[in-house]
Design a protein around this motif. Sequence first.
Motif, PDB file in Angstrom:
ATOM      1  N   LYS A 229      29.632 -30.028   3.410  1.00 65.79           N
ATOM      2  CA  LYS A 229      28.188 -29.916   3.600  1.00 65.79           C
ATOM      3  C   LYS A 229      27.507 -31.016   2.792  1.00 65.79           C
ATOM      4  O   LYS A 229      28.050 -31.470   1.775  1.00 65.79           O
ATOM      5  N   SER A 230      26.343 -31.432   3.274  1.00 67.77           N
ATOM      6  CA  SER A 230      25.631 -32.490   2.556  1.00 67.77           C
ATOM      7  C   SER A 230      24.134 -32.236   2.604  1.00 67.77           C
ATOM      8  O   SER A 230      23.645 -31.487   3.453  1.00 67.77           O
ATOM      9  N   LEU A 231      23.424 -32.852   1.669  1.00 69.29           N
ATOM     10  CA  LEU A 231      21.986 -32.658   1.521  1.00 69.29           C
ATOM     11  C   LEU A 231      21.241 -33.962   1.748  1.00 69.29           C
ATOM     12  O   LEU A 231      21.787 -35.043   1.514  1.00 69.29           O
ATOM     13  N   GLY A 232      19.982 -33.853   2.147  1.00 67.28           N
ATOM     14  CA  GLY A 232      19.118 -35.024   2.283  1.00 67.28           C
ATOM     15  C   GLY A 232      17.730 -34.684   1.785  1.00 67.28           C
ATOM     16  O   GLY A 232      17.412 -33.521   1.510  1.00 67.28           O
ATOM     17  N   ILE A 233      16.884 -35.693   1.676  1.00 65.65           N
ATOM     18  CA  ILE A 233      15.515 -35.493   1.194  1.00 65.65           C
ATOM     19  C   ILE A 233      14.760 -34.516   2.106  1.00 65.65           C
ATOM     20  O   ILE A 233      13.924 -33.737   1.643  1.00 65.65           O
ATOM     21  N   GLU A 234      15.091 -34.535   3.427  1.00 63.28           N
ATOM     22  CA  GLU A 234      14.405 -33.634   4.347  1.00 63.28           C
ATOM     23  C   GLU A 234      14.590 -32.176   3.919  1.00 63.28           C
ATOM     24  O   GLU A 234      13.665 -31.374   3.978  1.00 63.28           O
ATOM     25  N   TRP A 235      15.806 -31.847   3.467  1.00 63.60           N
ATOM     26  CA  TRP A 235      16.098 -30.471   3.025  1.00 63.60           C
ATOM     27  C   TRP A 235      15.259 -30.120   1.804  1.00 63.60           C
ATOM     28  O   TRP A 235      14.721 -29.010   1.702  1.00 63.60           O
ATOM     29  N   CYS A 236      15.132 -31.069   0.871  1.00 60.94           N
ATOM     30  CA  CYS A 236      14.315 -30.826  -0.334  1.00 60.94           C
ATOM     31  C   CYS A 236      12.859 -30.582   0.059  1.00 60.94           C
ATOM     32  O   CYS A 236      12.203 -29.688  -0.482  1.00 60.94           O
ATOM     33  N   ASN A 237      12.370 -31.393   1.007  1.00 56.80           N
ATOM     34  CA  ASN A 237      10.973 -31.242   1.448  1.00 56.80           C
ATOM     35  C   ASN A 237      10.744 -29.892   2.127  1.00 56.80           C
ATOM     36  O   ASN A 237       9.678 -29.295   2.003  1.00 56.80           O
ATOM     37  N   ASP A 238      11.764 -29.415   2.835  1.00 60.90           N
ATOM     38  CA  ASP A 238      11.627 -28.141   3.558  1.00 60.90           C
ATOM     39  C   ASP A 238      11.865 -26.925   2.666  1.00 60.90           C
ATOM     40  O   ASP A 238      11.197 -25.891   2.826  1.00 60.90           O
ATOM     41  N   CYS A 239      12.841 -27.033   1.760  1.00 60.41           N
ATOM     42  CA  CYS A 239      13.332 -25.834   1.057  1.00 60.41           C
ATOM     43  C   CYS A 239      13.002 -25.761  -0.434  1.00 60.41           C
ATOM     44  O   CYS A 239      12.942 -24.659  -0.990  1.00 60.41           O
ATOM     45  N   ILE A 240      12.848 -26.904  -1.097  1.00 64.23           N
ATOM     46  CA  ILE A 240      12.662 -26.885  -2.556  1.00 64.23           C
ATOM     47  C   ILE A 240      11.191 -27.043  -2.942  1.00 64.23           C
ATOM     48  O   ILE A 240      10.615 -26.173  -3.591  1.00 64.23           O
TER      49      ILE A 240
END
Length: 347
Positions: A229-240
Amino acid sequence: MIFHAIGLMSGTSLDGLDICLARFEKQTAWSFEILEAQTLPYPEEWEEKLRNSMHLSAEELLALHSEYGFYLGKSVKSFIEKYQPEHIGLIASHGHTVFHQPHKKFTLQIGDGRAIKLETQLPVIYDFRSQDVLMDGNGAPLVPIGDELLFLQYDACLNLGGFSNISLKVNHQRIAFDIAPVNIILNALAQPFNKNFDENGDLARQGKINQPLLDKLNALPFYQQAHPKSLGIEWCNDCIFPLFQETDTLDLLTTFTEHAAVQISKVLNENRLKKVLFTGGGTYNAYLIEKIKAKTKAEIIIPDKDIIDFKEALIFAFMGVLRLNNEINVLSSATGSSADHCSGVIA
Protein backbone atom coordinates in the motif's frame (compact mmCIF):
# COMPACT_ATOMS: atom_id res chain seq x y z
CA MET A 1 31.91 -4.27 -13.02
CA ILE A 2 32.20 -0.66 -11.83
CA PHE A 3 29.63 2.08 -12.53
CA HIS A 4 29.49 5.77 -11.63
CA ALA A 5 26.01 7.31 -11.52
CA ILE A 6 24.24 10.44 -10.30
CA GLY A 7 20.84 10.08 -8.58
CA LEU A 8 18.35 12.96 -8.31
CA MET A 9 15.56 12.96 -5.73
CA SER A 10 12.91 15.55 -4.94
CA GLY A 11 10.72 14.53 -2.02
CA THR A 12 7.12 15.39 -1.24
CA SER A 13 8.23 17.63 1.65
CA LEU A 14 9.88 20.04 -0.86
CA ASP A 15 12.98 20.65 1.25
CA GLY A 16 15.17 20.63 -1.87
CA LEU A 17 16.77 18.61 -4.63
CA ASP A 18 19.10 15.82 -3.51
CA ILE A 19 22.01 15.08 -5.87
CA CYS A 20 24.20 12.07 -5.16
CA LEU A 21 27.19 10.79 -7.16
CA ALA A 22 28.07 7.22 -6.22
CA ARG A 23 30.35 4.43 -7.33
CA PHE A 24 28.80 0.96 -7.59
CA GLU A 25 30.77 -2.25 -7.92
CA LYS A 26 29.54 -5.78 -8.51
CA GLN A 27 31.69 -8.74 -7.56
CA THR A 28 29.76 -11.55 -5.89
CA ALA A 29 27.47 -8.88 -4.42
CA TRP A 30 26.90 -5.16 -5.02
CA SER A 31 28.76 -2.54 -2.98
CA PHE A 32 28.64 1.26 -3.12
CA GLU A 33 30.46 4.41 -2.09
CA ILE A 34 28.95 7.90 -2.01
CA LEU A 35 31.57 10.13 -3.67
CA GLU A 36 29.84 13.53 -3.56
CA ALA A 37 26.39 14.64 -2.49
CA GLN A 38 24.50 17.82 -1.80
CA THR A 39 20.99 19.13 -1.25
CA LEU A 40 20.06 22.23 -3.22
CA PRO A 41 17.25 24.03 -1.37
CA TYR A 42 14.55 25.19 -3.77
CA PRO A 43 14.36 28.92 -4.43
CA GLU A 44 11.03 30.24 -3.14
CA GLU A 45 9.73 30.56 -6.70
CA TRP A 46 10.37 26.85 -7.44
CA GLU A 47 8.99 25.67 -4.12
CA GLU A 48 5.80 27.59 -4.92
CA LYS A 49 5.61 26.18 -8.48
CA LEU A 50 6.01 22.58 -7.32
CA ARG A 51 3.63 23.00 -4.39
CA ASN A 52 0.90 24.33 -6.67
CA SER A 53 1.57 21.98 -9.58
CA MET A 54 -1.44 19.77 -8.85
CA HIS A 55 -3.78 22.72 -9.45
CA LEU A 56 -2.43 23.61 -12.91
CA SER A 57 -4.26 23.09 -16.19
CA ALA A 58 -2.99 20.30 -18.46
CA GLU A 59 -1.29 22.89 -20.66
CA GLU A 60 0.44 24.62 -17.73
CA LEU A 61 1.53 21.27 -16.27
CA LEU A 62 3.14 20.19 -19.55
CA ALA A 63 5.03 23.49 -19.65
CA LEU A 64 6.20 22.95 -16.05
CA HIS A 65 7.28 19.37 -16.90
CA SER A 66 9.71 20.77 -19.50
CA GLU A 67 10.78 23.78 -17.44
CA TYR A 68 11.53 21.64 -14.38
CA GLY A 69 13.50 19.20 -16.56
CA PHE A 70 15.77 22.05 -17.65
CA TYR A 71 16.01 23.24 -14.03
CA LEU A 72 17.17 19.72 -13.00
CA GLY A 73 19.64 19.62 -15.90
CA LYS A 74 21.16 22.99 -14.96
CA SER A 75 21.37 21.92 -11.29
CA VAL A 76 23.26 18.74 -12.21
CA LYS A 77 25.52 20.70 -14.54
CA SER A 78 26.47 23.06 -11.67
CA PHE A 79 27.07 20.03 -9.40
CA ILE A 80 29.40 18.49 -12.02
CA GLU A 81 31.27 21.78 -12.49
CA LYS A 82 31.69 22.10 -8.72
CA TYR A 83 33.03 18.60 -8.03
CA GLN A 84 34.69 17.82 -11.39
CA PRO A 85 34.18 14.02 -11.17
CA GLU A 86 36.30 11.89 -13.51
CA HIS A 87 33.56 9.40 -14.40
CA ILE A 88 29.79 9.70 -14.77
CA GLY A 89 28.01 6.93 -16.68
CA LEU A 90 24.43 8.13 -16.25
CA ILE A 91 21.96 10.33 -14.40
CA ALA A 92 18.89 8.73 -12.82
CA SER A 93 16.10 11.16 -11.98
CA HIS A 94 13.09 10.44 -9.79
CA GLY A 95 11.35 13.68 -10.81
CA HIS A 96 8.81 15.47 -8.63
CA THR A 97 5.52 13.69 -7.87
CA VAL A 98 2.43 15.72 -8.77
CA PHE A 99 -0.22 12.97 -8.90
CA HIS A 100 -0.07 9.45 -7.52
CA GLN A 101 -3.28 7.44 -8.06
CA PRO A 102 -2.27 3.86 -8.84
CA HIS A 103 -5.88 2.62 -8.43
CA LYS A 104 -6.67 4.73 -11.52
CA LYS A 105 -3.54 3.41 -13.30
CA PHE A 106 -1.56 6.65 -13.27
CA THR A 107 1.24 8.42 -11.43
CA LEU A 108 3.04 11.54 -12.59
CA GLN A 109 6.58 12.65 -11.79
CA ILE A 110 7.45 15.84 -13.67
CA GLY A 111 10.93 16.86 -14.89
CA ASP A 112 11.44 15.71 -18.48
CA GLY A 113 14.55 13.50 -18.64
CA ARG A 114 15.19 14.59 -22.22
CA ALA A 115 15.67 18.17 -21.01
CA ILE A 116 18.19 16.92 -18.40
CA LYS A 117 20.06 15.11 -21.19
CA LEU A 118 20.11 18.22 -23.38
CA GLU A 119 21.64 20.23 -20.54
CA THR A 120 24.22 17.63 -19.43
CA GLN A 121 24.89 15.55 -22.58
CA LEU A 122 24.76 12.40 -20.40
CA PRO A 123 22.42 9.39 -20.63
CA VAL A 124 19.39 10.02 -18.38
CA ILE A 125 16.94 7.49 -16.97
CA TYR A 126 13.63 8.80 -15.63
CA ASP A 127 9.96 7.92 -15.04
CA PHE A 128 10.65 4.87 -12.87
CA ARG A 129 7.09 4.55 -11.51
CA SER A 130 4.62 4.55 -14.43
CA GLN A 131 5.39 1.07 -15.74
CA ASP A 132 4.76 -0.47 -12.33
CA VAL A 133 1.38 1.27 -12.04
CA LEU A 134 0.40 -0.02 -15.49
CA MET A 135 1.34 -3.52 -14.25
CA ASP A 136 -1.22 -3.26 -11.40
CA GLY A 137 1.40 -2.10 -8.89
CA ASN A 138 1.40 0.83 -6.47
CA GLY A 139 4.38 2.39 -8.27
CA ALA A 140 5.87 2.62 -4.79
CA PRO A 141 7.95 2.01 -2.86
CA LEU A 142 10.82 1.50 -5.32
CA VAL A 143 13.73 1.82 -2.90
CA PRO A 144 13.47 -1.83 -1.64
CA ILE A 145 15.61 -3.09 -4.54
CA GLY A 146 18.47 -1.04 -3.06
CA ASP A 147 17.67 -2.28 0.45
CA GLU A 148 17.79 -5.84 -0.88
CA LEU A 149 21.10 -5.50 -2.74
CA LEU A 150 22.99 -2.74 -0.85
CA PHE A 151 21.72 -2.82 2.80
CA LEU A 152 21.13 -6.50 3.48
CA GLN A 153 22.83 -6.38 6.92
CA TYR A 154 19.68 -4.84 8.49
CA ASP A 155 16.38 -6.57 9.31
CA ALA A 156 14.57 -3.58 7.82
CA CYS A 157 15.18 -0.15 6.34
CA LEU A 158 12.82 2.63 7.40
CA ASN A 159 12.69 6.03 5.72
CA LEU A 160 11.27 9.05 7.52
CA GLY A 161 10.53 11.49 4.71
CA GLY A 162 7.32 13.18 3.60
CA PHE A 163 5.86 9.74 4.32
CA SER A 164 7.39 6.96 6.40
CA ASN A 165 7.96 3.71 4.56
CA ILE A 166 9.64 0.45 5.41
CA SER A 167 11.14 -2.49 3.57
CA LEU A 168 11.85 -5.86 5.18
CA LYS A 169 12.19 -9.56 4.42
CA VAL A 170 9.18 -11.79 5.16
CA ASN A 171 9.33 -15.48 4.18
CA HIS A 172 12.41 -14.82 2.00
CA GLN A 173 10.57 -12.08 0.09
CA ARG A 174 11.30 -8.35 0.25
CA ILE A 175 8.10 -6.52 1.10
CA ALA A 176 7.63 -2.79 1.51
CA PHE A 177 4.88 -0.31 2.15
CA ASP A 178 4.12 3.20 3.33
CA ILE A 179 3.39 3.39 7.06
CA ALA A 180 2.10 6.93 7.71
CA PRO A 181 2.62 10.54 6.67
CA VAL A 182 5.41 12.27 8.60
CA ASN A 183 7.14 15.43 7.36
CA ILE A 184 4.46 16.30 4.81
CA ILE A 185 2.10 16.95 7.76
CA LEU A 186 4.61 18.10 10.41
CA ASN A 187 6.12 20.69 8.04
CA ALA A 188 2.66 22.10 7.26
CA LEU A 189 1.85 22.29 10.99
CA ALA A 190 5.12 24.16 11.67
CA GLN A 191 4.24 26.95 9.19
CA PRO A 192 2.06 29.01 11.59
CA PHE A 193 5.15 29.26 13.82
CA ASN A 194 7.19 30.74 10.93
CA LYS A 195 9.18 27.51 10.63
CA ASN A 196 9.57 25.37 7.52
CA PHE A 197 9.80 22.30 9.74
CA ASP A 198 9.74 21.36 13.43
CA GLU A 199 13.48 21.32 14.13
CA ASN A 200 14.42 18.49 16.54
CA GLY A 201 10.69 18.24 17.35
CA ASP A 202 11.15 21.24 19.69
CA LEU A 203 7.68 22.64 18.94
CA ALA A 204 5.93 19.29 19.37
CA ARG A 205 7.73 18.84 22.69
CA GLN A 206 5.90 21.92 24.06
CA GLY A 207 2.33 20.84 23.29
CA LYS A 208 -0.09 18.30 24.71
CA ILE A 209 -1.58 15.22 23.09
CA ASN A 210 -5.18 15.67 22.01
CA GLN A 211 -6.49 12.17 22.74
CA PRO A 212 -9.76 12.33 20.71
CA LEU A 213 -7.80 13.54 17.65
CA LEU A 214 -5.13 10.87 18.17
CA ASP A 215 -7.84 8.20 18.33
CA LYS A 216 -9.37 9.46 15.06
CA LEU A 217 -5.99 9.44 13.34
CA ASN A 218 -5.13 5.94 14.53
CA ALA A 219 -8.57 4.68 13.43
CA LEU A 220 -8.10 5.71 9.76
CA PRO A 221 -8.85 2.66 7.53
CA PHE A 222 -5.47 2.86 5.73
CA TYR A 223 -3.71 1.52 8.83
CA GLN A 224 -5.81 -1.65 8.80
CA GLN A 225 -5.16 -2.35 5.10
CA ALA A 226 -2.81 -5.17 4.14
CA HIS A 227 0.36 -4.33 2.22
CA PRO A 228 1.37 -3.51 -0.46
CA LYS A 229 0.00 0.00 0.00
CA SER A 230 1.16 3.54 -0.61
CA LEU A 231 0.17 7.08 0.31
CA GLY A 232 0.02 10.37 -1.58
CA ILE A 233 -0.71 14.01 -0.81
CA GLU A 234 -4.28 13.48 -2.09
CA TRP A 235 -4.90 11.05 0.79
CA CYS A 236 -3.59 13.60 3.32
CA ASN A 237 -5.86 16.28 1.85
CA ASP A 238 -8.87 13.95 2.05
CA CYS A 239 -8.24 12.14 5.34
CA ILE A 240 -5.79 14.04 7.58
CA PHE A 241 -6.10 17.80 7.17
CA PRO A 242 -9.93 17.84 7.59
CA LEU A 243 -9.45 16.41 11.11
CA PHE A 244 -7.38 19.44 12.18
CA GLN A 245 -9.98 22.15 12.04
CA GLU A 246 -10.78 22.79 15.71
CA THR A 247 -7.53 22.23 17.56
CA ASP A 248 -4.69 24.35 18.91
CA THR A 249 -1.83 24.19 16.43
CA LEU A 250 0.97 23.38 18.92
CA ASP A 251 -1.06 20.46 20.23
CA LEU A 252 -1.56 19.36 16.62
CA LEU A 253 2.21 18.96 16.22
CA THR A 254 2.46 17.00 19.47
CA THR A 255 -0.50 14.81 18.57
CA PHE A 256 0.61 14.09 15.01
CA THR A 257 4.17 13.29 16.14
CA GLU A 258 2.68 10.82 18.62
CA HIS A 259 0.48 9.37 15.87
CA ALA A 260 3.47 8.82 13.55
CA ALA A 261 5.41 7.18 16.42
CA VAL A 262 2.47 4.90 17.26
CA GLN A 263 2.07 3.69 13.67
CA ILE A 264 5.82 3.22 13.07
CA SER A 265 6.47 1.34 16.33
CA LYS A 266 3.40 -0.84 15.69
CA VAL A 267 4.96 -2.03 12.40
CA LEU A 268 8.35 -2.66 14.07
CA ASN A 269 6.73 -4.65 16.87
CA GLU A 270 4.32 -6.67 14.72
CA ASN A 271 7.23 -7.84 12.56
CA ARG A 272 9.51 -8.51 15.57
CA LEU A 273 12.35 -6.55 14.01
CA LYS A 274 15.67 -6.44 15.83
CA LYS A 275 17.93 -4.12 13.81
CA VAL A 276 16.38 -1.31 11.77
CA LEU A 277 18.20 1.32 9.68
CA PHE A 278 16.53 4.75 9.92
CA THR A 279 17.13 7.37 7.22
CA GLY A 280 15.47 10.50 5.81
CA GLY A 281 14.98 14.01 7.17
CA GLY A 282 12.67 12.87 9.96
CA THR A 283 15.63 11.07 11.54
CA TYR A 284 16.80 14.49 12.79
CA ASN A 285 13.52 14.95 14.69
CA ALA A 286 14.88 13.94 18.10
CA TYR A 287 11.43 14.06 19.74
CA LEU A 288 9.93 11.71 17.14
CA ILE A 289 12.86 9.27 17.50
CA GLU A 290 12.51 9.31 21.32
CA LYS A 291 8.80 8.56 20.98
CA ILE A 292 9.45 5.61 18.64
CA LYS A 293 12.25 4.21 20.85
CA ALA A 294 9.95 4.34 23.89
CA LYS A 295 7.39 2.14 22.09
CA THR A 296 9.63 -0.60 20.64
CA LYS A 297 12.45 -2.97 21.61
CA ALA A 298 13.89 -2.84 18.09
CA GLU A 299 17.43 -1.45 17.87
CA ILE A 300 17.23 1.76 15.83
CA ILE A 301 20.41 2.37 13.82
CA ILE A 302 21.02 5.95 12.72
CA PRO A 303 23.86 5.97 10.13
CA ASP A 304 26.18 8.78 9.06
CA LYS A 305 24.75 11.97 7.56
CA ASP A 306 25.35 11.04 3.91
CA ILE A 307 23.24 7.88 4.23
CA ILE A 308 20.52 9.67 6.25
CA ASP A 309 20.22 12.46 3.70
CA PHE A 310 21.00 10.75 0.40
CA LYS A 311 19.95 7.10 0.64
CA GLU A 312 16.97 7.61 -1.71
CA ALA A 313 19.01 9.55 -4.29
CA LEU A 314 21.73 6.87 -3.97
CA ILE A 315 19.22 4.10 -4.67
CA PHE A 316 17.72 5.90 -7.67
CA ALA A 317 21.27 6.15 -9.07
CA PHE A 318 21.55 2.39 -8.46
CA MET A 319 18.19 1.75 -10.14
CA GLY A 320 19.54 3.64 -13.16
CA VAL A 321 22.58 1.36 -13.25
CA LEU A 322 20.33 -1.72 -13.09
CA ARG A 323 18.10 -0.29 -15.84
CA LEU A 324 21.05 0.34 -18.14
CA ASN A 325 22.11 -3.28 -17.60
CA ASN A 326 18.56 -4.58 -18.18
CA GLU A 327 18.44 -6.04 -14.67
CA ILE A 328 15.36 -6.13 -12.44
CA ASN A 329 15.06 -2.85 -10.52
CA VAL A 330 11.46 -3.04 -9.22
CA LEU A 331 10.26 -5.80 -6.89
CA SER A 332 6.64 -6.91 -7.29
CA SER A 333 6.65 -8.15 -3.69
CA ALA A 334 7.12 -4.49 -2.65
CA THR A 335 4.81 -2.72 -5.10
CA GLY A 336 2.15 -5.36 -5.75
CA SER A 337 2.70 -5.36 -9.52
CA SER A 338 2.14 -8.49 -11.59
CA ALA A 339 5.89 -9.31 -11.87
CA ASP A 340 9.40 -8.10 -11.00
CA HIS A 341 10.54 -5.83 -13.82
CA CYS A 342 13.12 -3.44 -15.19
CA SER A 343 11.70 0.08 -15.24
CA GLY A 344 12.74 3.56 -16.37
CA VAL A 345 12.70 5.51 -19.64
CA ILE A 346 16.13 6.08 -21.19
CA ALA A 347 16.89 9.45 -22.76
